[in-house]
Each structure stands twice: as C-alpha cells, then as structure tokens.
Design an enzyme around this catalytic site. Structure first.
Site, PDB file in Angstrom:
ATOM      1  N   SER A  12       0.875  -1.175   0.000  1.00 49.57           N
ATOM      2  CA  SER A  12       0.000   0.000   0.000  1.00 49.57           C
ATOM      3  C   SER A  12       0.914   1.227   0.000  1.00 49.57           C
ATOM      4  O   SER A  12       2.082   1.125   0.379  1.00 49.57           O
ATOM      5  CB  SER A  12      -0.837  -0.038   1.280  1.00 49.57           C
ATOM      6  N   TYR A  15      -1.925  -1.059  10.207  1.00 49.00           N
ATOM      7  CA  TYR A  15      -2.028  -1.377   8.776  1.00 49.00           C
ATOM      8  C   TYR A  15      -0.759  -0.918   8.054  1.00 49.00           C
ATOM      9  O   TYR A  15      -0.150  -1.677   7.297  1.00 49.00           O
ATOM     10  CB  TYR A  15      -3.270  -0.694   8.183  1.00 49.00           C
TER      11      TYR A  15
HETATM   12  P1  NDP Z   1     -11.194  -6.129   0.423  1.00 50.66           P
HETATM   13  O1  NDP Z   1     -11.467  -5.767   1.834  1.00 50.66           O
HETATM   14  O2  NDP Z   1     -12.192  -5.792  -0.615  1.00 50.66           O
HETATM   15  O3  NDP Z   1     -10.863  -7.697   0.319  1.00 50.66           O
HETATM   16  C1  NDP Z   1      -9.963  -8.269   1.213  1.00 50.66           C
HETATM   17  C2  NDP Z   1     -10.059  -9.764   1.121  1.00 50.66           C
HETATM   18  O4  NDP Z   1      -9.221 -10.310   2.166  1.00 50.66           O
HETATM   19  C3  NDP Z   1     -11.472 -10.270   1.368  1.00 50.66           C
HETATM   20  O5  NDP Z   1     -11.783 -11.327   0.493  1.00 50.66           O
HETATM   21  C4  NDP Z   1     -11.402 -10.757   2.808  1.00 50.66           C
HETATM   22  O6  NDP Z   1     -12.273 -11.819   3.123  1.00 50.66           O
HETATM   23  C5  NDP Z   1      -9.970 -11.260   2.873  1.00 50.66           C
HETATM   24  N1  NDP Z   1      -9.560 -11.399   4.261  1.00 50.66           N
HETATM   25  C6  NDP Z   1      -9.580 -10.455   5.223  1.00 50.66           C
HETATM   26  N2  NDP Z   1      -9.243 -10.983   6.402  1.00 50.66           N
HETATM   27  C7  NDP Z   1      -8.995 -12.288   6.183  1.00 50.66           C
HETATM   28  C8  NDP Z   1      -8.624 -13.366   7.021  1.00 50.66           C
HETATM   29  N3  NDP Z   1      -8.490 -13.213   8.336  1.00 50.66           N
HETATM   30  N4  NDP Z   1      -8.458 -14.582   6.474  1.00 50.66           N
HETATM   31  C9  NDP Z   1      -8.639 -14.769   5.143  1.00 50.66           C
HETATM   32  N5  NDP Z   1      -9.013 -13.791   4.297  1.00 50.66           N
HETATM   33  C10 NDP Z   1      -9.202 -12.561   4.824  1.00 50.66           C
HETATM   34  O7  NDP Z   1      -9.787  -5.465   0.097  1.00 50.66           O
HETATM   35  P2  NDP Z   1      -9.132  -5.008  -1.304  1.00 50.66           P
HETATM   36  O8  NDP Z   1      -9.520  -5.936  -2.370  1.00 50.66           O
HETATM   37  O9  NDP Z   1      -9.344  -3.562  -1.438  1.00 50.66           O
HETATM   38  O10 NDP Z   1      -7.587  -5.192  -0.944  1.00 50.66           O
HETATM   39  C11 NDP Z   1      -6.774  -6.218  -1.496  1.00 50.66           C
HETATM   40  C12 NDP Z   1      -5.344  -5.905  -1.129  1.00 50.66           C
HETATM   41  O11 NDP Z   1      -4.949  -4.662  -1.704  1.00 50.66           O
HETATM   42  C13 NDP Z   1      -5.128  -5.760   0.369  1.00 50.66           C
HETATM   43  O12 NDP Z   1      -3.873  -6.337   0.697  1.00 50.66           O
HETATM   44  C14 NDP Z   1      -5.092  -4.263   0.583  1.00 50.66           C
HETATM   45  O13 NDP Z   1      -4.346  -3.921   1.734  1.00 50.66           O
HETATM   46  C15 NDP Z   1      -4.431  -3.810  -0.700  1.00 50.66           C
HETATM   47  N6  NDP Z   1      -4.698  -2.417  -1.074  1.00 50.66           N
HETATM   48  C16 NDP Z   1      -5.947  -2.040  -1.479  1.00 50.66           C
HETATM   49  C17 NDP Z   1      -6.181  -0.732  -1.871  1.00 50.66           C
HETATM   50  C18 NDP Z   1      -7.528  -0.270  -2.336  1.00 50.66           C
HETATM   51  O14 NDP Z   1      -7.677   0.931  -2.628  1.00 50.66           O
HETATM   52  N7  NDP Z   1      -8.531  -1.136  -2.443  1.00 50.66           N
HETATM   53  C19 NDP Z   1      -5.098   0.279  -1.878  1.00 50.66           C
HETATM   54  C20 NDP Z   1      -3.818  -0.226  -1.419  1.00 50.66           C
HETATM   55  C21 NDP Z   1      -3.654  -1.526  -1.036  1.00 50.66           C
HETATM   56  P3  NDP Z   1     -13.864 -11.579   3.298  1.00 50.66           P
HETATM   57  O15 NDP Z   1     -14.377 -11.320   1.924  1.00 50.66           O
HETATM   58  O16 NDP Z   1     -14.305 -12.862   3.862  1.00 50.66           O
HETATM   59  O17 NDP Z   1     -14.002 -10.407   4.206  1.00 50.66           O
END
Ligand code: NDP
Length: 237
Positions: A137, A150
């Site tokens: 990020s 985070y």
């Molecule tokens: P979302 O919150 O939309 O999706 C995150 C996913 O991770 C979900 O499927 C969630 O599961 C899963 N997850 C969370 N906790 C756990 C856990 N304990 N065990 C297993 N799975 C888990 O996030 P994004 O798609 O936005 O983010 C994807 C990546 O990109 C992340 O690493 C984020 O930090 C990074 N990022 C995103 C940005 C953005 O603008 N979107 C910007 C910068 C970085 P569930 O669906 O069950 O909740």
C-alpha cells in the site's frame, strides 16, 4: 493461489487468472463467497479451481502444513502466490491504538504471509517459472500518521519481500515482487475513505494487466521490484 480471493481485488484476480487457463486455489475466510466464486469459474471454460477456507487470523502451522500436503498431492506444485488478504484496522493516533488490534492486523497482513510463504515454499520451488507477489500500500512504503498497524504491517511485508528477493536471487528461479495497487474501488477503499465517490476510483479490473504480467508467463523476469499501476506500463513487444 490467491489469498483473500472472496472479494475485491483478490476475487477479480482469481477470475482473471482462471480465464487465462490457470488452476486457481481460492483461499479466503468466508466460505459462501468462495463457493459463489468457485461456481462462477467452474461454469465457464476455465480449469476447476480449488477452495481453501482459512481464516488467516486464526491459522496455524499445522493447518497450513495440512493444506500444503493436500495441494502437493492434488496439484504437485504451486506456480504462484498472490498475498492479497488484508484487514484495515482502525486509523487512530498511535497513543490511542488498541494492542489487540495491532496483534490482529499484524497476524493477517504480515504473519500470515510469512507462515504461508515459509510452509508453501517447497511447492513453489517445484515450479520452473514461479512468482510470489506481496500486496502492499502507499502507506506501507512510507508509513503515514494514524494509519497505525495497517501501515506498519505493509512496511514489514515489503521488508519480507525484499529479504526473500535478495536470498533467492542467485539460488532460485522464483520471482518475488511487491504491488501497491493504489486507490481501487473495493469495500476496503470505501471503509478507508467513506466520503469519497467510488465512481472516481479505478476498478480492480483495471489492475489486471499488471497482475497478469507479474503472475503469468509473459513477464520480463522482474525480481525484487515494487510495482505501482499508476506508473507501470506494459513492456512493448
Ligand atoms: P477487500 O477488503 O475488498 O478484500 C480483502 C479480502 O481479504 C477479502 O476477500 C477478505 O475476506 C480477505 N480477508 C480479510 N481478512 C482475512 C482473514 N483473516 N483470512 C482470510 N481472508 C481474509 O480489500 P481489497 O480488495 O481492497 O484489498 C486487497 C489488497 O490490496 C489488500 O492487501 C489491501 O491492503 C491492498 N490495497 C488495497 C487498496 C484499495 O484501494 N482497495 C489500496 C492499497 C492496497 P472476506 O471477503 O471474507 O471479508
């Protein structure tokens, strides 16, 4: 393998990889989301995906070893891991932050990728063109006030990726890279910026050329690099 495959960027990436012919292992914590993704992929011409329900907050060495054995038996090797699952935690001044939340965020965002990479590495080493991508990020590259655990978890994750890249550079063909997806229209983005109009933010689909480049077989051998879709351009062939 895509972690956090049930939603957001992970879900779109799993779909995209499957549509390009990959057998994708969908790891996530909400089984209903994994099952609906499985059905969508399975009803297309894509190879049948695998499902691994796993809550990375509560996982263990034993559970991951059990999964690794099952993957080894069924597929023989892993060609790629996208470490994508993550939780945001609460943005707060450090002095007000909750220690239990530090543990939770560090577990999901940092320790889980450490454990998965460490225990799945033997399967990745069996591939002759493997790629491991760590999702960071903007606040991971340069921690920003109030982004708390985070930011620190992503900073640590970048450290892990660079350490591994250095160690594996001359001893392995595994490519290790970092992606900062930057602002992307997902539930996490909406939670972080509730006042933002989501329509002003790019979609996860727009990230897919970069993700395919890093995880697929048409890469340029990049290793130990940080990729940002705002500055990355597909190489001209
Ligand atoms: P979302 O919150 O939309 O999706 C995150 C996913 O991770 C979900 O499927 C969630 O599961 C899963 N997850 C969370 N906790 C756990 C856990 N304990 N065990 C297993 N799975 C888990 O996030 P994004 O798609 O936005 O983010 C994807 C990546 O990109 C992340 O690493 C984020 O930090 C990074 N990022 C995103 C940005 C953005 O603008 N979107 C910007 C910068 C970085 P569930 O669906 O069950 O909740």
């Amino acid at each position: 393998m895509v972690t956090g495959a049930g939603d957001g960027i992970g879900r779109v990436t799993a779909h995209t990889l499957a549509a390009r012919g990959a057998t994708v292992i969908l790891l996530g914590r909400t089984v209903s989301k994994l099952e609906s993704l499985y059905d969508e992929i399975h009803s297309s011409d894509a190879p049948e995906p695998g499902i691994v329900p796993m809550d990375l907050m509560n996982t263990s060495e034993d559970k991951i070893n059990e999964m690794a054995n099952a993957i080894g038996e069924q597929y023989g090797r892993l060609d790629g891991i996208l470490h994508n699952a993550s939780i945001l935690g609460t943005r707060l001044p450090f002095a007000n932050s909750d220690l239990n939340e530090w543990r939770e965020v560090m577990q999901v965002n940092f320790m889980a990728p450490v454990m998965l990479t460490r225990l799945l590495l033997p399967l990745v080493e069996r591939s002759n063109d493997a790629s491991i991508v760590f999702t960071s990020s903007s606040v991971g590259n340069k921690p920003r006030a109030y982004w708390s655990a985070y930011a620190v978890s992503k900073y640590a994750l970048e450290g892990l990726a660079l350490l591994l890249a250095d160690e594996l550079e001359n001893t392995s063909a595994i490519r290790i890279n970092i992606v900062n997806p930057a602002a992307t229209r997902t539930a996490m983005r909406a939670a972080a910026y509730p006042a933002e109009d989501p329509m002003t933010v790019k979609t996860a689909e727009e990230l897919m050329p970069l993700y395919l480049y890093l995880l697929g077989n048409r890469h340029g051998g990049e290793h130990g690099e940080l990729f940002d879709p705002r500055t990355w351009e597909p190489p001209k062939r």
